[in-house]
Scaffold this active site. Structure first.
Site, short mmCIF file in Angstrom:
data_model
loop_
_atom_site.label_atom_id
_atom_site.label_comp_id
_atom_site.label_asym_id
_atom_site.label_seq_id
_atom_site.Cartn_x
_atom_site.Cartn_y
_atom_site.Cartn_z
N HIS A 171 0.84 -1.20 0.00
CA HIS A 171 0.00 0.00 0.00
C HIS A 171 0.87 1.26 0.00
CE1 HIS A 171 -3.14 -2.59 2.29
NE2 HIS A 171 -3.59 -2.42 1.06
N LYS A 193 -17.29 -6.76 7.38
CA LYS A 193 -16.12 -7.51 7.85
C LYS A 193 -15.73 -7.08 9.27
CE LYS A 193 -13.79 -6.97 3.49
NZ LYS A 193 -12.51 -6.57 2.92
N ARG A 204 -1.60 -6.21 -8.26
CA ARG A 204 -0.38 -6.98 -7.96
C ARG A 204 -0.17 -8.07 -8.98
NH1 ARG A 204 -2.57 -8.11 -2.05
NH2 ARG A 204 -4.34 -8.31 -3.44
N SER A 258 -2.91 -7.78 3.07
CA SER A 258 -3.31 -7.58 4.47
C SER A 258 -3.85 -8.88 5.05
CB SER A 258 -4.39 -6.50 4.59
OG SER A 258 -3.89 -5.28 4.14
O1 PNS Z 1 -8.88 -2.95 0.38
P1 PNS Z 1 -10.09 -3.52 -0.29
O2 PNS Z 1 -10.90 -4.32 0.71
O3 PNS Z 1 -9.75 -4.30 -1.53
O4 PNS Z 1 -11.00 -2.28 -0.76
C1 PNS Z 1 -12.27 -2.47 -1.34
C2 PNS Z 1 -13.02 -1.14 -1.50
C3 PNS Z 1 -13.10 -0.41 -0.18
C4 PNS Z 1 -12.30 -0.27 -2.52
C5 PNS Z 1 -14.44 -1.46 -2.04
O5 PNS Z 1 -15.03 -2.44 -1.25
C6 PNS Z 1 -15.36 -0.23 -2.07
O6 PNS Z 1 -15.18 0.66 -2.85
N1 PNS Z 1 -16.36 -0.20 -1.16
C7 PNS Z 1 -17.26 0.92 -0.99
C8 PNS Z 1 -18.69 0.54 -1.36
C9 PNS Z 1 -18.88 0.62 -2.87
O7 PNS Z 1 -18.76 1.65 -3.49
N2 PNS Z 1 -19.23 -0.56 -3.46
C10 PNS Z 1 -19.46 -0.70 -4.88
C11 PNS Z 1 -18.16 -1.09 -5.60
S1 PNS Z 1 -18.45 -1.34 -7.32
#
Ligand code: PNS
Length: 166
Positions: free
Chosen positions: A24, A48, A97, A135
């Protein structure tokens, strides 16, 4: 700071960051060189069960990135594109990645673009030396008594040790 004519580029780098890893951090460094302003935004209120509460995750990122002048730390609830609109961001930054990241990232980027076409998702490749760090696996290693200090920034390693030391 990068120059983009009269229109400053603001990007949101969203994620769970539970916890922040060296991967990150590598992406934050790349993003801060590319954009005028980079907002690292932690998703709060997810289903989560996180290892670290949101405030602690924000503090660890602050402690690690304070030398980047154009990087800001924030948290958000709800849809990412709504948050991006509220913050006046032109872009969402995500890291790739390996091929395994691509499918989920493609889905999210296309859904986000359909919902808010004016926000582009920009993918950067993380440094290859970080391509195996996640993570989820860091949490697994530390839970099982392993040493993760080469995979995470020092402020994160300190808090992990505190949490898991016997
Ligand atoms: O670190 P992560 O868990 O891969 O991040 C995922 C994240 C936070 C980017 C994604 O879950 C997100 O954008 N969540 C917010 C809710 C949202 O907009 N959902 C629709 C995505 S198409």
């Amino acid at each position: 700071m990068p120059q983009h004519g009269s229109r400053p580029l603001t990007a949101i780098y969203p994620g769970s960051f539970d916890p922040l890893t060296n991967g990150h951090l590598d992406l934050i460094a790349r993003g801060s060189r590319l954009f005028d302003r980079l907002i690292v935004a932690i998703l709060s209120n997810t289903q989560k069960q996180p290892l670290f509460p949101i405030e602690e995750r924000m503090q660890m990122i602050r402690d690690t990135t304070s030398h980047f002048e154009n990087v800001e730390i924030d948290s958000f609830e709800g849809l990412l594109i709504d948050y991006a609109a509220r913050r006046g961001a032109n872009a969402i930054l995500r890291g790739i990645r390996a091929l395994s990241d691509y499918e989920t990232e493609l889905q999210m980027a296309l859904l986000n673009r359909r919902m808010r076409p004016e926000t582009e998702t920009i993918f950067l490749l993380s440094g290859e030396e970080f391509s195996f760090i996640s993570s989820r696996l860091i949490k697994e290693i530390i839970t099982l008594g392993g040493d993760v200090s080469t995979f995470v920034p020092e402020p994160v390693a300190v808090r992990l040790r505190k949490k898991f030391s016997p």
